[in-house]
Scaffold this motif. Structure first.
Motif, PDB file in Angstrom:
ATOM      1  N   GLU A  13       0.818  -1.213   0.000  1.00 11.87           N
ATOM      2  CA  GLU A  13       0.000   0.000   0.000  1.00 11.87           C
ATOM      3  C   GLU A  13       0.856   1.269   0.000  1.00 11.87           C
ATOM      4  N   ARG A  16       2.049   1.508  -3.942  1.00  7.04           N
ATOM      5  CA  ARG A  16       1.053   1.686  -5.012  1.00  7.04           C
ATOM      6  C   ARG A  16       1.035   3.095  -5.604  1.00  7.04           C
ATOM      7  N   VAL A  29       0.679  -2.275 -11.854  1.00 11.59           N
ATOM      8  CA  VAL A  29       1.132  -2.046 -10.479  1.00 11.59           C
ATOM      9  C   VAL A  29       1.144  -3.372  -9.725  1.00 11.59           C
ATOM     10  N   ASP A  30       0.066  -4.132  -9.823  1.00  9.42           N
ATOM     11  CA  ASP A  30      -0.016  -5.424  -9.132  1.00  9.42           C
ATOM     12  C   ASP A  30       1.068  -6.385  -9.600  1.00  9.42           C
TER      13      ASP A  30
END
Length: 173
Positions: A13, A16, A29-30
């Motif tokens: 988090e 991100r 991003v993931d």
């Protein structure tokens, strides 16, 4: 600003926003986060490049997250600062760039995107004009390659700041 060890160990988090500033595609991003830990910045950039094979909707969403070439971002933050740095050579021909952007948007229905780092305004105009001859499908593929180049550049900036301001970016993103 994380170094590579900090990037590898930071909670997702926290990373991100930084990664979204590199390429505003949640799947990308993931994928970059899922590939951790990386042994080198080059390995991270290569993983980002592999994940940057975007579908048309992702390309269009990522383009929409960028200010038009020659224009300032509507918001502040790390992506806006990076965009301004990357477009620093485009300021001299702002009126011509705006007109060319309009022609491009009329032709393709989305903004023109190029990895502008190191390009003069004249070089950007030549590129933009030549790309008007592309089919809409081909142009999305070209834009995808440009997005991948921008993401690679920004990943390197994120992990190798050259100024104190750069070192503060991650903490404020």
């Amino acid at each position: 600003m994380p170094d590579l060890d900090g990037f590898n160990s930071a909670p997702p988090e926290e990373l991100r926003p930084l990664l979204a500033a590199c390429l505003a595609v949640p799947r990308w991003v993931d994928a970059v986060l899922a590939g951790r830990p990386y042994a080198s910045v080059d390995e991270l950039v290569a993983a980002g490049d592999r994940a940057a094979q975007l579908d048309d909707d992702e390309v269009l969403a990522a383009i929409a997250a960028h200010p038009r070439i020659g224009e300032r971002a509507a918001h502040d933050g790390v992506a806006a600062r990076w965009s301004a740095e990357e477009q620093s050579g485009a300021g001299a021909a702002a009126d011509r760039l705006r007109a060319a952007n309009r022609a491009y948007e009329d032709r393709f229905g989305h903004g023109y995107l190029v990895c502008a780092t190191g390009l003069s305004a004249d070089r950007v105009l030549v590129d933009l004009t030549s790309r008007l001859a592309n089919s809409p499908e081909d142009e999305l593929r070209v834009a995808n390659r440009e997005l991948a180049a921008i993401a690679a550049l920004r990943l390197r900036k994120a992990l190798r700041p050259t100024t104190r301001e750069g070192a503060d970016r991650w903490a404020s993103s």
